[in-house]
Design a protein around this motif. Sequence first.
Motif, PDB file in Angstrom:
ATOM      1  N   LYS A 193       0.848  -1.187   0.000  1.00 45.85           N
ATOM      2  CA  LYS A 193       0.000   0.000   0.000  1.00 45.85           C
ATOM      3  C   LYS A 193       0.883   1.237   0.000  1.00 45.85           C
ATOM      4  N   PRO A 194       0.403   2.315  -0.594  1.00 55.05           N
ATOM      5  CA  PRO A 194       1.162   3.557  -0.519  1.00 55.05           C
ATOM      6  C   PRO A 194       1.312   4.017   0.933  1.00 55.05           C
ATOM      7  N   PHE A 195       2.467   4.567   1.253  1.00 60.87           N
ATOM      8  CA  PHE A 195       2.739   5.097   2.588  1.00 60.87           C
ATOM      9  C   PHE A 195       1.617   6.038   3.013  1.00 60.87           C
ATOM     10  N   GLU A 196       1.211   6.923   2.107  1.00 62.77           N
ATOM     11  CA  GLU A 196       0.167   7.907   2.397  1.00 62.77           C
ATOM     12  C   GLU A 196      -1.142   7.237   2.822  1.00 62.77           C
ATOM     13  N   ALA A 197      -1.541   6.189   2.115  1.00 63.24           N
ATOM     14  CA  ALA A 197      -2.801   5.508   2.422  1.00 63.24           C
ATOM     15  C   ALA A 197      -2.737   4.860   3.801  1.00 63.24           C
ATOM     16  N   HIS A 198      -1.620   4.258   4.128  1.00 65.62           N
ATOM     17  CA  HIS A 198      -1.493   3.621   5.442  1.00 65.62           C
ATOM     18  C   HIS A 198      -1.439   4.682   6.544  1.00 65.62           C
ATOM     19  N   PRO A 226      -9.117   2.955  -0.821  1.00 65.55           N
ATOM     20  CA  PRO A 226      -9.768   1.642  -0.791  1.00 65.55           C
ATOM     21  C   PRO A 226      -9.892   1.113   0.638  1.00 65.55           C
ATOM     22  N   ASP A 227     -10.663   0.070   0.770  1.00 66.04           N
ATOM     23  CA  ASP A 227     -10.855  -0.599   2.061  1.00 66.04           C
ATOM     24  C   ASP A 227      -9.495  -1.018   2.612  1.00 66.04           C
ATOM     25  N   PRO A 228      -9.099  -0.474   3.761  1.00 64.61           N
ATOM     26  CA  PRO A 228      -7.782  -0.803   4.307  1.00 64.61           C
ATOM     27  C   PRO A 228      -7.667  -2.246   4.792  1.00 64.61           C
ATOM     28  N   TYR A 229      -8.785  -2.918   4.943  1.00 69.27           N
ATOM     29  CA  TYR A 229      -8.767  -4.292   5.429  1.00 69.27           C
ATOM     30  C   TYR A 229      -9.016  -5.312   4.323  1.00 69.27           C
ATOM     31  N   ASP A 230      -9.223  -4.867   3.102  1.00 65.24           N
ATOM     32  CA  ASP A 230      -9.523  -5.767   1.994  1.00 65.24           C
ATOM     33  C   ASP A 230      -8.397  -6.773   1.795  1.00 65.24           C
ATOM     34  N   LYS A 288     -16.370   1.236  10.291  1.00 69.15           N
ATOM     35  CA  LYS A 288     -16.331   2.704  10.386  1.00 69.15           C
ATOM     36  C   LYS A 288     -15.082   3.233   9.683  1.00 69.15           C
ATOM     37  N   GLU A 289     -13.935   2.601   9.906  1.00 69.08           N
ATOM     38  CA  GLU A 289     -12.692   3.019   9.250  1.00 69.08           C
ATOM     39  C   GLU A 289     -12.822   2.908   7.726  1.00 69.08           C
ATOM     40  N   THR A 290     -13.379   1.816   7.262  1.00 67.87           N
ATOM     41  CA  THR A 290     -13.539   1.584   5.830  1.00 67.87           C
ATOM     42  C   THR A 290     -14.433   2.652   5.213  1.00 67.87           C
ATOM     43  N   ASP A 291     -15.519   2.997   5.888  1.00 68.70           N
ATOM     44  CA  ASP A 291     -16.425   4.036   5.394  1.00 68.70           C
ATOM     45  C   ASP A 291     -15.724   5.390   5.313  1.00 68.70           C
TER      46      ASP A 291
END
Length: 163
Positions: free
Chosen positions: A106-111, A151-155, A140-143
């Motif tokens: 994942k991109p550093f920014e997204a994480h 994107p969904d961080p847990y996908d 809640k985080e995903t929303d």
Amino acid sequence: MTPELTVEIAVEAGDWPDTLAPLAERALSVALANCGFAIEGPCEVSLLLTGDAGQQALNRQWRGKDQPTNVLSFPAIGPEDAVEGLLGDISLAYETLGREAEALDKPFEAHFVHLLVHGLLHLLGHDHQTEEEALAMEAKETDIMALMGYPDPYDGQDLIVGV
């Protein structure tokens, strides 16, 4: 209406990009506006950007775990308190965040954004001690992440944030 939020950022250690300050403010503002709680007045969050050594010291002192971790949250309000004023402190570890982003592809920014959202939800009383709590917090985080175009961080991931 977007709640008023002040974000105080301190960089203690790590090679944090200068571009992250406005991103942190946006991420925390969107998370606060969509946290599911009534915001009673102006809010403030303190954000510490540190390295693994600093994060390990905080984790040891406050959680009794002598290891670095990605994100730590220190709430300043209780579960029954109005959501206003100083909400608390969030601390992120540069090296851990970087290793996790790479491992998750994942991109550093997204994480970075995901960990801020996660940390803010902790300040407001969300937790993941039980499976039910974890699923609610992850949803809640995903929303919130989707509202910011991420994107969904847990996908497909088995990431446990804040261990």
